[in-house]
Design a protein around this motif. Structure first.
Motif: not given
Length: 368
Positions: A202, A286, A289-290, A293, A306, A309, A311, A345-346, A352
């Motif tokens: 990741y 990923v 994730r961006r 976050v 992070s 996978n 945060f 966890t994502l 999410n």
């Protein structure tokens, strides 16, 4: 003559090792109780195994009446080809935590010391104590990073091993290659440095630590990898260690016989061959994730960068009970760590977004 009740009450029984009294039980993430529950507590992949791997697992299940290859020869060869390294430098294990247990068992005697960052992976102090060694936790910096200066200073004549979790679990914070090399330069050559890269797939940060590139020049470095996270094989328990040949040989000697099943070995081999599928999946996560976050930060929460996978929400003195209640009410399972913070966890975008709504409501006071 029959025993009296008084005799039975004083009968002695086998005693557990005293070391066990100091070991807290490992606390796994809670399991989902229904299909409506979002299980985001255990750092598993939210997605099923790669499509090309699932059929391989089904086919391999037909052979479970036979013992697997105890040394995972073909899997080690495939990992060696994947990493461009000699299979003799690889030891396969039941997850990367299995390799870590074998390392601690192989290198640590009673009273030896193992240095690691804290907070980090909960299994570290447990495995160290089980071996009779002494855990030496070193607090993270205020920025949730490994305090490498303090860790180097914590090394003594009794230190046998240093554990680096990169990216770190549960904070997700990574480490640069420059910092890793500078740290290794300060570690005595007799101390084994284990770089736990369970979340390596990741990582997208330029200049991030790449411990595998150092193995040819460092005789005291060992790297752990797993198929549990990005590859989605957590339930099959298969990982591996890469290091000097004598270290890998020691791990194979210390391994539980037949500890990695044939379906797990076959699934791992198929996973390595599915590089394109994995890249697509990891790239999507990923990107998500961006997005998540950034959204959490926009709400006013403090979240470190992070590379994993998941945060991390640091408590920063705030009580976690209200936030945990809000997640429970929304049927979302997250992972609290004492009063320090929460790891989330994502998952897919819709799940999410459920997390973001809870955090937004709590931040605005609607869930308090």
């Amino acid at each position: 003559m029959p025993e009296s009740s008084s005799t039975r009450s004083v009968r002695r029984s086998p005693a557990l090792r005293t070391a066990l009294s100091a070991i807290p039980p490992y606390a796994p993430g809670r399991r989902a109780s229904s299909d409506l529950t979002a299980a985001l507590a255990s750092n598993e992949s939210h997605f099923a195994p790669l499509p090309s791997v699932q059929q391989v697992v089904q086919n391999a299940a037909r052979t479970v009446n036979r013992y697997p290859d105890m040394t995972s020869t073909r899997l080690r060869e495939e990992i060696g080809a994947f990493l461009q390294t000699d299979p003799g430098h690889i030891a396969v294990s039941p997850g990367s935590v299995g390799a870590l247990q074998q390392l601690v068992t192989s290198f640590c005697d009673e009273g030896d010391e193992v240095v690691f960052a804290w907070r980090s992976f909960e299994a570290y102090p447990i495995l160290v104590r089980l071996a009779g060694a002494r855990p030496v936790p070193v607090p993270l910096t205020a920025d949730e990073e490994h305090d490498l200066d303090a860790m180097a200073a914590a090394i003594t004549d009794r230190t046998r091993m240093v554990l680096l979790c990169v990216p770190n679990n549960p904070t997700g914070v990574g480490m640069t290659q420059a910092d890793l090399v500078a740290f290794l330069d300060r570690v005595p050559p007799t101390v084994l440095v284990v770089v736990d890269e369970a979340y390596a797939e990741y990582v997208d940060s330029p200049g991030h630590a790449a411990a595998l590139s150092l193995l040819d020049e460092r005789s005291n470095v060992c790297v752990l990898r797993t198929f549990s996270k990005a590859y989605g094989l957590a339930g099959l328990r298969v990982g591996y260690a890469v290091g000097p040949a004598h270290v890998a040989d020691g791990l194979r000697r210390a391994a539980l016989p037949f500890g990695v099943s044939a379906p797990a070995q076959e699934a791992a081999i198929a996973s390595l061959a599915a590089a394109g599928e994995l890249h697509t999946r990891v790239t999507a996560l990923v990107r998500e994730r961006r997005r998540v976050v950034d959204a959490v930060r926009d709400q006013g929460w403090s979240v470190p960068d992070s590379q994993a996978n998941f945060f991390w929400l640091r408590a920063n003195g705030r009580p976690l009970s209200r936030l945990l209640t809000a997640f429970d009410d929304a049927q979302i399972l997250v992972r609290p760590f004492a009063d320090e913070g929460i790891r989330i966890t994502l998952a897919d975008r819709a799940t999410n977004d459920r997390v973001l709504r809870v955090l937004s409501d709590v931040r605005r006071g609607a869930a308090l």
